[in-house]
Design a protein around this motif. Structure first.
Motif: not given
Length: 727
Positions: A666-689
């Protein structure tokens, strides 16, 4: 295109203008026609998924790739059983050592001939190009359904690096990274790796162990030689990958098309077992290792052409073992354990010469391709308990050593009649030679003189068959492009694809082992438009196609040997439309959407047993598929655009698992999402997915067994957090 681009500001005007900024859709460079060109300039249906989309949507393998590409899906019933489907064309259980997939997979333009044993996960990629429709001229190996072209990131003379590590549910741990830079003034290197480990999505209730788990490791080293003031470039790539899993859960429910209630489904229901529970009395496994190397040499000739040589080598091994019904006896009527090993070795060579003169109205390509495969395959089935039914008791073994040779010459020439009108014609001549030796042996039977499952031999009997055959094919293509302005390209094309013949992997008799099946052919008629609208803030690409599909390779009953083998089964017609939209609403908001509607039906399909499938929908081909995605960057003050939210929803329409159009997904649907935080000009980031956030239960394979309906399911809801550092 679908999930391709990020908002960016248009270039500033040099003449005085009112202060104004407008977002535009990013250009993507592809090499699908063996030149580096803008995606919008290539007259064919292509989805290019960039590295940013791969990372943010956690596209780590072929299964997760399908959520961002119209007309593309994948089914997988075992660790060696990936079946790719583009526009309704797929290979269903055609896994013999002599067989070929209908959809080709290429890594840096090197063909991957054995999907299950050789392919590893995605990591450190520049992009993936999904090329829809038959590819009969330029892609090296001729394919009927389309191609997945994986492009890795290349070494750079500018030093950089990154490392990412993350944790998720199911005790998941992932890590990946790269480092690149110069080793000398003319030599640069890049080293990349990936680790993916997690517990199982399912559980073996009998043995109290995980299933659908994963332990995977990959690494790749690339060396780019580029002397100063030289027309020569050479790229050497070496890679290694391995993965291990404890098998897959199979859920049994009652088959509504078979009278009575299935024994396994009744047993599971009475004990409250779920779709990710299995009852195999044996420990299952699926292991893969692969080693590859390639050498690409490019040389720019002074008279306006580029010579390219690509040499590829791959040595892989895959093995799996699983209980065919996911349960012992009882509650099943038989307890059978299936083993398979697949060990291919491949060497390939391509030479081509490509014109490179922007002042000429002519463009052309000529080339040659050769590939040799040595494939050793082992299949065995053992009934491990007394079922009381002689035909379901015993042990068989097949061994198969195959040598596959393919060679081709190809060429293409285009001419710009005007600045708006271009015509291109091309063709490939392919010759395939396949041969080998297969041995079928019955080690023990159930007392009726017939081996378990398929093999019609008594215990202690065997047969040996040598097989060999040659095929050739001429696959032309013609394309017309019309550009009414700089922002619109309209094209029409007709092309032919070819897929080689072969033999069945577990024939019941010696006579059946001698019967081969012929190649498939597809002729594709396509019209399309590629447009950049509203000052390049909206990109809309459209394609409509019709494919005439002949000599379908399918398993069916052959009367001359009273056995089931893979054979050619009539024809099909596939018609459809595809659309891809990217809208840069402003410099913070990007919207992607894509969809396809496909009418794929068997036109002439009557089995030798007299069963009529003509007029039925083609198996494993969703009628409709669409996705919509959004990327939104936000945050103010010191956190200006420090947050980036990305979501993608994919709807897959219903499809049938078999040609008789009874068992349906049967037909189905999948939902994916992510939220990333990175300070301006920072060399690191953290992502929740999160993936499959609504925890949709959907099958990736289904089979009917004695009143039960067995399903393999896709991944459940998964989520985690990644921390990345760049240097």
């Amino acid at each position: 295109m679908t999930a391709l681009a990020t908002p960016q500001f248009a270039a500033a005007q040099t003449t005085p203008q009112p202060a104004q900024e407008s977002a535009t859709v990013e250009d993507v460079i592809v090499t699908a026609d063996r030149r580096e060109r803008r995606l919008q300039d290539v007259p064919s249906a292509i989805t290019a998924v960039t590295s940013e989309t791969l990372e943010r949507q956690r596209i780590v393998d072929l299964g997760s790739l399908s959520g961002s590409v119209p007309s593309f899906s994948m089914t997988e019933g075992s660790s060696l059983g990936k079946e790719l489907n583009i526009r309704g064309i797929t290979s269903v259980r055609i896994i013999d050592a002599s067989a070929e997939p209908s959809v080709g997979t290429f890594v840096d333009e090197v063909y991957i001939s054995r999907m299950g044993a050789a392919f590893t996960d995605f990591y450190d990629l520049e992009r993936i190009e999904v090329i829809r429709g038959p590819q009969g001229v330029l892609l090296g190996k001729n394919v009927v359904g389309g191609a997945i072209s994986v492009i890795t990131n290349k070494p750079s003379f500018d030093p950089s690096g990154r490392i990412t590590a993350g944790l998720g549910n199911y005790n998941a741990f992932n890590a990946d990274g790269y480092m690149t830079g110069p080793l000398s003034s003319s030599l640069a290197a890049r080293f990349a790796f990936q680790v993916r480990n997690r517990d199982g999505y399912g559980r073996n209730r009998l043995l109290n162990t995980d299933v659908d788990d994963l332990t995977a490791h990959q690494a790749r080293a690339e060396f780019l030689y580029r002397p100063e003031d030289s027309n020569l470039r050479a790229l050497l790539t070496v890679d290694y990958g391995s993965s291990k899993t404890a098998g897959s859960a199979r859920s049994m429910t009652d088959d509504p098309f078979t009278a009575g209630i299935g024994a396994i489904s009744a047993y599971s229901a009475a004990r409250g077992y779920g779709p990710r529970d299995t009852l195999s009395p044996q420990r299952e496994y699926g292991n893969r290792t692969t080693f590859g190397a390639s050498l690409r040499i490019d040389y720019d000739l002074d008279w306006g052409a580029r010579f390219t040589s690509i040499t590829g080598y791959r040595d892989s091994a895959g093995e799996m073992g699983y209980n065919q019904l996911g349960a012992g006896n009882p509650p099943a009527i038989a307890d059978t354990f299936y083993f398979a090993e697949d060990k291919p070795q491949t060497i390939a060579q391509e030479f081509r010469l490509v014109s490179d003169n922007p002042e000429s109205r002519f463009n052309w390509i000529i080339g040659a391709f050769m590939q040799h495969d040595d494939v050793d395959r082992f299949d065995a089935n053992r009934a491990t308990s007394n079922s009381g039914i002689a035909a379901l008791s015993g042990t068989y073994r097949y061994t198969n050593s195959a040598e596959l040779d393919t060679s081709a010459i190809f060429g293409q020439i285009g001419y710009e009649f005007t600045d708006q009108l271009t015509a291109t014609i091309g063709a490939r001549y392919t010759r395939d030679k396949k041969g080998g030796r297969r041995i079928g042996a019955c080690l023990e039977d159930g007392g009726d003189g017939l081996c378990v499952a398929a093999l019609l031999l008594a215990g202690g009997q065997s047969w040996t068959v040598d097989y060999e055959k040659e095929w050739d094919a001429f696959t032309p293509q013609g394309i017309i492009e019309y550009r009414p302005n700089d922002d619109v390209m309209i094209y029409a094309s007709v092309g032919k694809g070819f897929k080689g013949g072969g033999w069945d992997h577990i024939p019941a008799t010696e006579a059946g082992a001698r019967i081969g099946y012929d190649p498939e052919e597809v002729i594709n008629y396509e019209i399309g438009a590629k447009t950049d609208l509203f000052n390049n803030s909206v990109r809309l690409n459209l394609a409509a196609f019709q494919m005439d599909y002949t000599n379908l390779q399918s398993q069916q009953l052959i009367l001359e040997c009273l056995c089931t083998v893979t054979s050619n089964a009539g024809s099909a017609k596939i018609q459809g439309v595809e659309a891809e939209l990217t809208w840069a609403v402003n410099d913070q908001l990007l919207i992607n959407a894509a969809g396809s509607v496909i009418d794929a039906k068997y036109e002439d399909f009557v089995t030798t047993a007299g069963v009529v499938f003509s007029g039925n929908r083609m198996q494993r081909s969703p009628r409709d598929k669409w996705n919509v995605g959004v990327t939104y960057d936000f945050g103010g003050g010191d956190l200006d655009r420090a947050f980036s939210f990305k979501a993608n929803y994919t709807h897959t329409g219903d499809s049938f698992w078999t040609p008789n159009n009874t068992i349906k997904q049967e037909a189905f649907g999948l939902l994916d999402a992510s939220l990333r935080f990175q300070m301006p000009n920072a060399d690191w980031n953290i992502t929740a997915w999160g993936k499959n956030l609504t925890d949709e239960t959907y099958a990736v394979q289904a089979q009917a067994f004695f009143g039960d309906l067995m399903r393999y399911y896709g991944p459940p809801r998964t989520f985690g957090v990644d921390l990345s550092y760049s240097f």
